[in-house]
Write a protein that holds these residues in place. Sequence first.
Motif, PDB file in Angstrom:
ATOM      1  N   ALA A  19      46.104  34.150  19.761  1.00 44.50           N
ATOM      2  CA  ALA A  19      45.651  34.245  21.150  1.00 44.50           C
ATOM      3  C   ALA A  19      45.934  32.979  21.942  1.00 44.50           C
ATOM      4  CB  ALA A  19      44.158  34.587  21.189  1.00 44.50           C
ATOM      5  N   ASN A  20      45.683  31.819  21.344  1.00 44.98           N
ATOM      6  CA  ASN A  20      45.917  30.577  22.077  1.00 44.98           C
ATOM      7  C   ASN A  20      47.394  30.358  22.351  1.00 44.98           C
ATOM      8  OD1 ASN A  20      43.213  29.717  22.321  1.00 44.98           O
ATOM      9  ND2 ASN A  20      43.222  28.940  20.231  1.00 44.98           N
ATOM     10  N   GLU A  21      48.249  30.617  21.354  1.00 51.56           N
ATOM     11  CA  GLU A  21      49.694  30.495  21.566  1.00 51.56           C
ATOM     12  C   GLU A  21      50.152  31.464  22.647  1.00 51.56           C
ATOM     13  OE1 GLU A  21      51.119  28.118  20.246  1.00 51.56           O
ATOM     14  OE2 GLU A  21      50.362  27.698  18.251  1.00 51.56           O
ATOM     15  N   TYR A  22      49.588  32.659  22.639  1.00 53.18           N
ATOM     16  CA  TYR A  22      49.944  33.690  23.610  1.00 53.18           C
ATOM     17  C   TYR A  22      49.585  33.233  25.025  1.00 53.18           C
ATOM     18  CZ  TYR A  22      51.073  38.547  24.748  1.00 53.18           C
ATOM     19  OH  TYR A  22      51.673  39.693  25.227  1.00 53.18           O
TER      20      TYR A  22
ATOM     21  N   PRO B  32      42.070  45.959  21.740  1.00 55.05           N
ATOM     22  CA  PRO B  32      41.306  46.042  20.492  1.00 55.05           C
ATOM     23  C   PRO B  32      41.160  44.731  19.739  1.00 55.05           C
ATOM     24  CG  PRO B  32      43.541  46.821  20.133  1.00 55.05           C
ATOM     25  CD  PRO B  32      43.428  46.509  21.598  1.00 55.05           C
ATOM     26  N   ASN B  33      42.000  43.730  20.068  1.00 57.39           N
ATOM     27  CA  ASN B  33      41.968  42.477  19.324  1.00 57.39           C
ATOM     28  C   ASN B  33      40.916  41.541  19.917  1.00 57.39           C
ATOM     29  OD1 ASN B  33      42.949  39.485  19.007  1.00 57.39           O
ATOM     30  ND2 ASN B  33      43.926  40.602  17.336  1.00 57.39           N
ATOM     31  N   GLY B  34      39.930  41.183  19.119  1.00 57.04           N
ATOM     32  CA  GLY B  34      38.814  40.392  19.609  1.00 57.04           C
ATOM     33  C   GLY B  34      39.204  39.008  20.095  1.00 57.04           C
ATOM     34  N   ASP B  35      40.135  38.349  19.409  1.00 58.53           N
ATOM     35  CA  ASP B  35      40.577  37.016  19.831  1.00 58.53           C
ATOM     36  C   ASP B  35      41.222  37.073  21.206  1.00 58.53           C
ATOM     37  OD1 ASP B  35      39.686  35.953  17.444  1.00 58.53           O
ATOM     38  OD2 ASP B  35      41.660  35.916  16.503  1.00 58.53           O
ATOM     39  N   MET B  36      42.095  38.056  21.395  1.00 54.01           N
ATOM     40  CA  MET B  36      42.765  38.215  22.683  1.00 54.01           C
ATOM     41  C   MET B  36      41.748  38.507  23.792  1.00 54.01           C
ATOM     42  SD  MET B  36      46.171  38.011  22.490  1.00 54.01           S
ATOM     43  CE  MET B  36      47.551  38.187  21.356  1.00 54.01           C
TER      44      MET B  36
ATOM     45  N   SER C   5      45.949  44.981  26.841  1.00 54.28           N
ATOM     46  CA  SER C   5      45.981  43.943  27.876  1.00 54.28           C
ATOM     47  C   SER C   5      46.071  42.522  27.336  1.00 54.28           C
ATOM     48  CB  SER C   5      44.740  44.075  28.769  1.00 54.28           C
ATOM     49  OG  SER C   5      43.559  44.067  27.986  1.00 54.28           O
ATOM     50  N   GLY C   6      45.843  42.350  26.041  1.00 58.53           N
ATOM     51  CA  GLY C   6      45.975  41.025  25.445  1.00 58.53           C
ATOM     52  C   GLY C   6      45.041  40.014  26.085  1.00 58.53           C
ATOM     53  N   THR C   7      45.592  38.856  26.431  1.00 55.81           N
ATOM     54  CA  THR C   7      44.794  37.803  27.061  1.00 55.81           C
ATOM     55  C   THR C   7      44.733  37.965  28.570  1.00 55.81           C
ATOM     56  OG1 THR C   7      46.696  36.312  27.220  1.00 55.81           O
ATOM     57  CG2 THR C   7      45.347  36.174  25.219  1.00 55.81           C
TER      58      THR C   7
ATOM     59  N   ILE D  90      39.596  35.521  25.048  1.00 52.30           N
ATOM     60  CA  ILE D  90      40.286  34.638  25.985  1.00 52.30           C
ATOM     61  C   ILE D  90      40.397  35.305  27.349  1.00 52.30           C
ATOM     62  CG2 ILE D  90      42.547  33.656  26.542  1.00 52.30           C
ATOM     63  CD1 ILE D  90      42.756  32.682  23.727  1.00 52.30           C
ATOM     64  N   ALA D  91      40.653  36.608  27.372  1.00 52.90           N
ATOM     65  CA  ALA D  91      40.706  37.326  28.652  1.00 52.90           C
ATOM     66  C   ALA D  91      39.387  37.186  29.399  1.00 52.90           C
ATOM     67  CB  ALA D  91      41.041  38.792  28.416  1.00 52.90           C
ATOM     68  N   LYS D  92      38.285  37.281  28.690  1.00 50.50           N
ATOM     69  CA  LYS D  92      36.975  37.152  29.325  1.00 50.50           C
ATOM     70  C   LYS D  92      36.792  35.767  29.937  1.00 50.50           C
ATOM     71  CE  LYS D  92      34.680  40.562  26.368  1.00 50.50           C
ATOM     72  NZ  LYS D  92      33.703  40.763  25.270  1.00 50.50           N
ATOM     73  N   LYS D  93      37.273  34.736  29.230  1.00 50.37           N
ATOM     74  CA  LYS D  93      37.168  33.376  29.750  1.00 50.37           C
ATOM     75  C   LYS D  93      38.085  33.178  30.955  1.00 50.37           C
ATOM     76  CE  LYS D  93      36.083  31.311  25.246  1.00 50.37           C
ATOM     77  NZ  LYS D  93      36.587  30.408  24.167  1.00 50.37           N
ATOM     78  N   GLU D  94      39.305  33.724  30.851  1.00 46.55           N
ATOM     79  CA  GLU D  94      40.307  33.513  31.887  1.00 46.55           C
ATOM     80  C   GLU D  94      40.039  34.345  33.139  1.00 46.55           C
ATOM     81  OE1 GLU D  94      43.424  31.673  31.758  1.00 46.55           O
ATOM     82  OE2 GLU D  94      42.541  30.622  30.045  1.00 46.55           O
ATOM     83  N   LEU D  95      39.521  35.546  32.949  1.00 48.07           N
ATOM     84  CA  LEU D  95      39.439  36.512  34.047  1.00 48.07           C
ATOM     85  C   LEU D  95      38.022  36.849  34.478  1.00 48.07           C
ATOM     86  CD1 LEU D  95      42.174  39.022  32.770  1.00 48.07           C
ATOM     87  CD2 LEU D  95      42.483  37.008  34.217  1.00 48.07           C
ATOM     88  N   GLY D  96      37.043  36.305  33.798  1.00 47.52           N
ATOM     89  CA  GLY D  96      35.655  36.665  34.080  1.00 47.52           C
ATOM     90  C   GLY D  96      35.215  36.394  35.505  1.00 47.52           C
ATOM     91  N   GLY D  97      35.917  35.518  36.197  1.00 48.41           N
ATOM     92  CA  GLY D  97      35.555  35.201  37.565  1.00 48.41           C
ATOM     93  C   GLY D  97      36.017  36.212  38.597  1.00 48.41           C
ATOM     94  N   TYR D  98      36.869  37.144  38.207  1.00 52.23           N
ATOM     95  CA  TYR D  98      37.342  38.185  39.128  1.00 52.23           C
ATOM     96  C   TYR D  98      36.346  39.337  39.130  1.00 52.23           C
ATOM     97  CZ  TYR D  98      41.903  35.854  39.138  1.00 52.23           C
ATOM     98  OH  TYR D  98      42.929  34.942  39.279  1.00 52.23           O
ATOM     99  N   LYS D  99      35.909  39.740  40.314  1.00 57.41           N
ATOM    100  CA  LYS D  99      34.892  40.791  40.395  1.00 57.41           C
ATOM    101  C   LYS D  99      35.399  42.132  39.894  1.00 57.41           C
ATOM    102  CE  LYS D  99      35.803  42.045  45.243  1.00 57.41           C
ATOM    103  NZ  LYS D  99      35.201  42.193  46.600  1.00 57.41           N
ATOM    104  N   GLY D 100      36.717  42.333  39.898  1.00 60.59           N
ATOM    105  CA  GLY D 100      37.269  43.614  39.463  1.00 60.59           C
ATOM    106  C   GLY D 100      37.599  43.700  37.985  1.00 60.59           C
ATOM    107  N   PHE D 101      37.309  42.660  37.225  1.00 61.17           N
ATOM    108  CA  PHE D 101      37.644  42.625  35.797  1.00 61.17           C
ATOM    109  C   PHE D 101      36.570  43.300  34.948  1.00 61.17           C
ATOM    110  CE2 PHE D 101      36.868  40.256  31.786  1.00 61.17           C
ATOM    111  CZ  PHE D 101      38.004  40.658  31.083  1.00 61.17           C
ATOM    112  N   ARG D 102      37.011  44.183  34.060  1.00 60.78           N
ATOM    113  CA  ARG D 102      36.121  44.771  33.067  1.00 60.78           C
ATOM    114  C   ARG D 102      36.834  44.774  31.718  1.00 60.78           C
ATOM    115  NH1 ARG D 102      33.649  44.227  36.967  1.00 60.78           N
ATOM    116  NH2 ARG D 102      32.039  45.537  37.906  1.00 60.78           N
TER     117      ARG D 102
END
Length: 251
Positions: free
Chosen positions: A11-14, A67-71, A46-48, A74-86
């Motif tokens: 995930a981090n490399e990705y 389905p990948n928890g690591d990916m 959707s990956g990261t 990171i998506a939650k950390k990167e995108l959590g600030g967008y109101k449209g992200f689920r």
Amino acid sequence: MDNKQKFGGLANEYTVGRPAYAKKFIESLYSRYGFLEQSVIADIGSGTGKFARQLLEKGSFVYCVEPNGDMQSIAKKELGGYKGFRAVDGTASETKLDEKSVDFITAAQAFHWFDVTSFKKECQRILRDHGLVLLIWNTRDMSSGVNQDSYAIYSKYCPDFKGFSGGIQKDDVKIRQLFDDKYEYVEFDNPIYFDKSKFISRSLSGSYSLKDGDENYGEYLAALYKLFETYAKENVITMANKTAAYIGSIN
């Protein structure tokens, strides 16, 4: 190993190494293909969140199905600030989304992992009337020396390497099967520029890549560093690349 495990520990490399998609392609979605700020989109695999971020920046609502928890973490950390992200812990065959709940389905750098029959059935279940499915890749221009030489390195050292984009070809039989041969193909130039660190991260982010501890990992890494030094200009390497997409409806 099932497909969701192939990216375990990557995930981090990705996040560091994988590029965004061509800006002109994103603009075309909203100017030509009906994407709106009010659109509800399911980004499958959707990956990261590399592709999802570009949709969220337009204000759209995006279910990031991964389905990948690591990916996904990171998506939650990167995108959590967008109101449209689920974030959704689901797969291409079982998205866990409601029937007729999305306007568009996207799969960026992911469709080659899917079972076509079950993914098509799931698309038909969750997609609203007149919705579109988009299969998207960043694909390397194989007339480029750096891409030819990197292909040779992966072929030599990585037993799981089947070609870039999971070995899927233009107008692949799996793509034709999904769309019943009725789709539009578009492509946009999207050259990618890497410093040494990002180039190595990009190389190691492939599902086929050797990992630290694997046999021949040291030789493999040395070959990648040598490749960078061969093609870098002012400590930057340019990878000839395009964003390619297949767009169609699922009957």
